[in-house]
Scaffold this motif. Structure first.
Motif, PDB file in Angstrom:
ATOM      1  N   UNK A  48      39.267  13.093 -19.777  1.00 47.16           N
ATOM      2  CA  UNK A  48      38.996  13.591 -18.549  1.00 47.16           C
ATOM      3  C   UNK A  48      38.393  14.837 -18.428  1.00 47.16           C
ATOM      4  N   UNK A  49      39.289  15.853 -19.074  1.00 44.20           N
ATOM      5  CA  UNK A  49      39.628  16.821 -18.511  1.00 44.20           C
ATOM      6  C   UNK A  49      38.211  18.018 -19.904  1.00 44.20           C
ATOM      7  N   UNK A  80      38.439   2.836 -11.819  1.00 44.50           N
ATOM      8  CA  UNK A  80      37.023   2.715 -11.869  1.00 44.50           C
ATOM      9  C   UNK A  80      37.477   3.725 -13.531  1.00 44.50           C
ATOM     10  N   UNK A  81      38.065   4.265 -13.304  1.00 43.85           N
ATOM     11  CA  UNK A  81      39.175   5.569 -14.542  1.00 43.85           C
ATOM     12  C   UNK A  81      39.433   3.583 -16.008  1.00 43.85           C
ATOM     13  N   UNK A 113      30.825   8.166 -18.999  1.00 47.71           N
ATOM     14  CA  UNK A 113      31.579   9.302 -18.195  1.00 47.71           C
ATOM     15  C   UNK A 113      31.449   9.504 -17.234  1.00 47.71           C
ATOM     16  N   UNK A 114      32.735   9.290 -16.503  1.00 45.07           N
ATOM     17  CA  UNK A 114      32.689   8.841 -14.810  1.00 45.07           C
ATOM     18  C   UNK A 114      32.278  10.044 -14.538  1.00 45.07           C
ATOM     19  N   UNK A 115      32.992  11.489 -15.835  1.00 45.21           N
ATOM     20  CA  UNK A 115      33.010  12.427 -14.532  1.00 45.21           C
ATOM     21  C   UNK A 115      31.458  12.990 -14.406  1.00 45.21           C
ATOM     22  N   UNK A 138      39.411  10.947  -8.197  1.00 39.76           N
ATOM     23  CA  UNK A 138      40.295  11.542  -9.042  1.00 39.76           C
ATOM     24  C   UNK A 138      39.308  12.382  -9.731  1.00 39.76           C
ATOM     25  N   UNK A 139      38.261  12.163  -9.962  1.00 33.04           N
ATOM     26  CA  UNK A 139      36.896  12.702 -10.409  1.00 33.04           C
ATOM     27  C   UNK A 139      37.189  14.159 -10.368  1.00 33.04           C
ATOM     28  N   UNK A 140      36.539  13.919  -8.527  1.00 35.57           N
ATOM     29  CA  UNK A 140      36.988  15.727  -7.682  1.00 35.57           C
ATOM     30  C   UNK A 140      38.406  15.908  -7.843  1.00 35.57           C
ATOM     31  N   UNK A 141      39.599  15.674  -7.676  1.00 32.83           N
ATOM     32  CA  UNK A 141      40.466  16.165  -8.750  1.00 32.83           C
ATOM     33  C   UNK A 141      41.090  16.834  -9.997  1.00 32.83           C
TER      34      UNK A 141
END
Length: 303
Positions: free
Chosen positions: A78-79, A272-273, A282-284, A292-295
């Motif tokens: 994710x990063x 969802x992740x 690509x969930x981002x 979680x994506x906002x974080x």
């Protein structure tokens, strides 16, 4: 940087020291004979080549965790996707390249059963022979703990500027105990710590909710300006947020304050992740509105 083996006694001078295998502290050490041979002081000719190869990469991030199962690899992915968005907002995949030992196996079911020297050789080959090109970030996912892989990475990246570690943990003390060891490792090998991520901090169940009822007071401003109290009730449903891993000792933020290192942020546990990972999405990019994506995006922006 002085290399100190895990099984070394206290006050070990390090394998690269001129006193290696000769100092009083070396007496009885299982590595004494090897250290006294001077092999630890020999310079690997590939180190200079790796340094030159990585000189075009602006930032090297080693993602670590003391304990397995804290979501380190998921966070690394994710990063990487979030960092790839920093330059190009639409075509993330064009900005992201991946190299893995999994690509070199004959079958997805094949196991990698290697000892230290073989692992070291593969890490060296990844750093030296892969055509990384000019990159803004190289994000390296490592196994849990402090093992041969970490020592090899630190050895080859120690002379490369802008290299640091991000440590991933969950809030409970059993995970934080290993984070303390990870921090000690980084300090012993002079690896800068960028900060700590607390994963799976909270969980909001999509099926559980609390009902909240309240009355609406409607102010009707007409010709005579009247205030009317309506007897209709509005029902609100609020999701229940729970801590699956209770931070009995204060969690990661308390630990970072104890050690004087940055706390980068916390990520909620979101099914969802896992679903996106299983499906290869690509969930981002596809669901940036999720907490979680906002974080993760906030972490890349330093918020």
């Amino acid at each position: 940087m002085e290399d100190i083996p895990d099984n070394a006694p206290n006050h070990c001078p390090g394998t690269k020291s001129e006193e290696a295998g000769k100092a009083d502290a070396c007496a009885g050490c299982p590595n004494q004979k090897l250290c006294s041979s001077g092999i630890g002081q020999k310079v690997d000719p590939d180190e200079a080549l790796i340094k030159e190869k990585l000189s075009e990469i602006k930032h090297k991030i080693i993602v670590m965790s003391g304990k397995g199962g804290v979501g380190k690899s998921t966070f690394t992915a994710m990063l990487s996707h979030a960092l790839a968005l920093k330059e190009e907002q639409e075509y993330t995949s064009d900005n992201l390249c991946v190299m893995s030992i999994g690509f070199l196996l004959n079958s997805p079911e094949d196991a990698v059963i290697w000892r230290g020297p073989k692992k070291n050789g593969m890490i060296k080959q990844f750093l030296k022979d892969v055509d990384w090109g000019n990159l803004d970030f190289l994000v390296i996912d490592t196994p849990p703990g402090t093992s041969d892989e970490h020592l090899s990475l630190v050895k080859y990246l120690s002379s490369s500027p802008n290299t640091g570690a991000v440590i991933v943990t969950t809030p409970q003390e059993v995970a934080l105990l290993d984070v303390r060891k990870e921090i000690t490792f980084c300090r012993k090998v002079n690896l800068p710590i960028i900060g700590v991520i607390e994963n799976m901090t909270t969980f909001k169940c999509p099926k559980c909710s609390v009902s909240l009822a309240y009355f609406i007071i409607n102010v009707n401003i007409g010709f005579k300006s009247q205030c009317i109290l309506m007897d209709s009730t509005v029902l609100l449903l609020a999701q229940v947020e729970t801590r699956i891993f209770p931070p009995t000792t204060g969690g990661a933020q308390s630990l970072t304050e104890e050690f004087g290192i940055p706390f980068l942020g916390s990520l909620p546990l979101d099914p969802n992740v896992a679903k996106a990972c299983d499906e290869g999405h690509n969930i981002i990019v596809e669901s940036p509105e999720l907490p979680v994506c906002k974080a993760v995006l906030n972490i890349t922006e330093g918020k």
